[in-house]
Design a protein around this motif. Structure first.
Motif, PDB file in Angstrom:
ATOM      1  N   UNK A 194      63.071  46.317  20.907  1.00  0.00           N
ATOM      2  CA  UNK A 194      62.164  45.187  20.721  1.00  0.00           C
ATOM      3  C   UNK A 194      61.501  44.757  22.023  1.00  0.00           C
ATOM      4  N   UNK A 195      62.287  44.700  23.099  1.00  0.00           N
ATOM      5  CA  UNK A 195      61.729  44.327  24.409  1.00  0.00           C
ATOM      6  C   UNK A 195      60.718  45.382  24.879  1.00  0.00           C
ATOM      7  N   UNK A 196      61.045  46.643  24.635  1.00  0.00           N
ATOM      8  CA  UNK A 196      60.133  47.726  25.017  1.00  0.00           C
ATOM      9  C   UNK A 196      58.834  47.617  24.217  1.00  0.00           C
ATOM     10  N   UNK A 197      58.946  47.404  22.923  1.00  0.00           N
ATOM     11  CA  UNK A 197      57.771  47.271  22.055  1.00  0.00           C
ATOM     12  C   UNK A 197      56.936  46.057  22.449  1.00  0.00           C
ATOM     13  N   UNK A 198      57.593  44.976  22.828  1.00  0.00           N
ATOM     14  CA  UNK A 198      56.893  43.772  23.272  1.00  0.00           C
ATOM     15  C   UNK A 198      56.079  44.051  24.543  1.00  0.00           C
ATOM     16  N   UNK A 199      56.653  44.812  25.471  1.00  0.00           N
ATOM     17  CA  UNK A 199      55.914  45.180  26.688  1.00  0.00           C
ATOM     18  C   UNK A 199      54.692  46.025  26.338  1.00  0.00           C
ATOM     19  N   UNK A 200      54.853  46.966  25.375  1.00  0.00           N
ATOM     20  CA  UNK A 200      53.721  47.802  24.955  1.00  0.00           C
ATOM     21  C   UNK A 200      52.608  46.948  24.343  1.00  0.00           C
ATOM     22  N   UNK A 201      52.997  46.011  23.494  1.00  0.00           N
ATOM     23  CA  UNK A 201      52.006  45.127  22.861  1.00  0.00           C
ATOM     24  C   UNK A 201      51.296  44.284  23.908  1.00  0.00           C
ATOM     25  N   UNK A 202      52.053  43.707  24.835  1.00  0.00           N
ATOM     26  CA  UNK A 202      51.444  42.870  25.881  1.00  0.00           C
ATOM     27  C   UNK A 202      50.497  43.684  26.759  1.00  0.00           C
ATOM     28  N   UNK A 203      50.881  44.920  27.070  1.00  0.00           N
ATOM     29  CA  UNK A 203      50.021  45.791  27.880  1.00  0.00           C
ATOM     30  C   UNK A 203      48.715  46.074  27.119  1.00  0.00           C
ATOM     31  N   UNK A 204      48.831  46.369  25.823  1.00  0.00           N
ATOM     32  CA  UNK A 204      47.647  46.647  25.003  1.00  0.00           C
ATOM     33  C   UNK A 204      46.767  45.401  24.868  1.00  0.00           C
ATOM     34  N   UNK A 205      47.383  44.228  24.683  1.00  0.00           N
ATOM     35  CA  UNK A 205      46.619  42.977  24.599  1.00  0.00           C
ATOM     36  C   UNK A 205      45.872  42.704  25.900  1.00  0.00           C
ATOM     37  N   UNK A 206      46.519  42.954  27.023  1.00  0.00           N
ATOM     38  CA  UNK A 206      45.882  42.730  28.326  1.00  0.00           C
ATOM     39  C   UNK A 206      44.679  43.660  28.482  1.00  0.00           C
ATOM     40  N   UNK A 207      44.868  44.932  28.115  1.00  0.00           N
ATOM     41  CA  UNK A 207      43.772  45.895  28.207  1.00  0.00           C
ATOM     42  C   UNK A 207      42.612  45.497  27.286  1.00  0.00           C
ATOM     43  N   UNK A 208      42.933  45.215  26.018  1.00  0.00           N
ATOM     44  CA  UNK A 208      41.886  44.830  25.069  1.00  0.00           C
ATOM     45  C   UNK A 208      41.178  43.554  25.515  1.00  0.00           C
ATOM     46  N   UNK A 209      41.948  42.576  25.976  1.00  0.00           N
ATOM     47  CA  UNK A 209      41.353  41.318  26.429  1.00  0.00           C
ATOM     48  C   UNK A 209      40.385  41.517  27.572  1.00  0.00           C
ATOM     49  N   UNK A 210      40.754  42.353  28.537  1.00  0.00           N
ATOM     50  CA  UNK A 210      39.865  42.580  29.675  1.00  0.00           C
ATOM     51  C   UNK A 210      38.625  43.369  29.261  1.00  0.00           C
ATOM     52  N   UNK A 211      38.767  44.318  28.351  1.00  0.00           N
ATOM     53  CA  UNK A 211      37.605  45.080  27.887  1.00  0.00           C
ATOM     54  C   UNK A 211      36.678  44.209  27.034  1.00  0.00           C
ATOM     55  N   UNK A 212      37.249  43.388  26.157  1.00  0.00           N
ATOM     56  CA  UNK A 212      36.421  42.536  25.294  1.00  0.00           C
ATOM     57  C   UNK A 212      35.573  41.565  26.118  1.00  0.00           C
ATOM     58  N   UNK A 213      36.055  41.168  27.281  1.00  0.00           N
ATOM     59  CA  UNK A 213      35.297  40.245  28.137  1.00  0.00           C
ATOM     60  C   UNK A 213      34.042  40.887  28.714  1.00  0.00           C
ATOM     61  N   UNK A 214      34.070  42.191  28.964  1.00  0.00           N
ATOM     62  CA  UNK A 214      32.944  42.832  29.641  1.00  0.00           C
ATOM     63  C   UNK A 214      32.048  43.665  28.724  1.00  0.00           C
ATOM     64  N   UNK A 215      32.508  43.929  27.512  1.00  0.00           N
ATOM     65  CA  UNK A 215      31.716  44.757  26.607  1.00  0.00           C
ATOM     66  C   UNK A 215      30.475  44.031  26.100  1.00  0.00           C
ATOM     67  N   UNK A 216      29.401  44.774  25.950  1.00  0.00           N
ATOM     68  CA  UNK A 216      28.136  44.251  25.440  1.00  0.00           C
ATOM     69  C   UNK A 216      27.757  45.067  24.201  1.00  0.00           C
ATOM     70  N   UNK A 217      27.509  44.367  23.105  1.00  0.00           N
ATOM     71  CA  UNK A 217      27.082  45.046  21.881  1.00  0.00           C
ATOM     72  C   UNK A 217      25.634  45.475  22.062  1.00  0.00           C
ATOM     73  N   UNK A 218      25.403  46.770  21.888  1.00  0.00           N
ATOM     74  CA  UNK A 218      24.051  47.313  22.030  1.00  0.00           C
ATOM     75  C   UNK A 218      23.514  47.650  20.649  1.00  0.00           C
ATOM     76  N   UNK A 219      22.269  47.324  20.443  1.00  0.00           N
ATOM     77  CA  UNK A 219      21.658  47.640  19.152  1.00  0.00           C
ATOM     78  C   UNK A 219      21.140  49.074  19.182  1.00  0.00           C
ATOM     79  N   UNK A 220      21.186  49.699  18.034  1.00  0.00           N
ATOM     80  CA  UNK A 220      20.709  51.077  17.898  1.00  0.00           C
ATOM     81  C   UNK A 220      19.214  51.017  17.596  1.00  0.00           C
ATOM     82  N   UNK A 221      18.400  51.803  18.300  1.00  0.00           N
ATOM     83  CA  UNK A 221      16.966  51.787  18.023  1.00  0.00           C
ATOM     84  C   UNK A 221      16.701  52.179  16.563  1.00  0.00           C
TER      85      UNK A 221
END
Length: 158
Positions: A52-79
């Motif tokens: 459980x502790x190992x899985x929690x670390x994996x989830x937190x690592x994934x949340x941190x990665x997703x959170x940082x990417x979601x902050x910088x991503x820009x939705x681009x429209x398709x021509x």
């Protein structure tokens, strides 16, 4: 390697959904499981607690990665009617042997070759960007160069 911060609207929704699922559903479930396992006593030999502790670390690592990417991503429209290969477009090409392929050029956060989505940062994506129908394109690969001919460009999957 520099990652492009562009993403399609569908790709952004998928990442946001994954983030919210991990934060609101998966993480609380694992936290409760760890608390229950800890209540059973000796934690050093408690497999449920350790896992459980190992899985929690994996989830937190994934949340941190997703959170940082979601902050910088820009939705681009398709021509709507693309004249050349650009982000979000579907491009069809044929190689020297007549084998046909069709891919959508997407951001690095949403590529999935098995479903026909390749990153614009990939060697294939970079080679195709800016090209037009009937252009000859040389794709540099470790196994040798591949020459392809662009047969179609569209904003929707053909």
């Amino acid at each position: 390697m520099i990652m492009t911060n562009l993403i399609t609207a569908a790709g952004m929704k998928k990442l946001e959904d994954e983030y919210h699922y991990l934060w609101r559903v998966e993480r609380p479930k694992v936290v409760q499981g760890v608390a229950d396992a800890a209540a059973e006593g000796d934690r050093s030999e408690n497999a449920e607690y350790i896992y459980g502790k190992k899985r929690l670390r994996e989830i937190d690592r994934k949340l941190k990665h997703l959170g940082s990417r979601l902050k910088v991503l820009k939705v681009a429209s398709v021509p709507a009617n693309p004249q050349s290969v650009s982000f979000g477009c579907w491009v069809s090409y044929e190689d020297e042997d007549g084998a046909a392929r069709c891919y959508q050029l997407v951001g690095p956060d949403e590529f999935d070759v098995s479903s026909g989505r390749i990153s614009i940062d990939s060697p294939v994506g970079q080679a195709l960007l800016g090209k037009r129908i009937d252009d000859e394109v040389v794709i540099r690969r470790p196994t040798g160069d591949l020459t392809v001919y662009i047969t179609g460009i569209s904003s929707a999957q053909p």
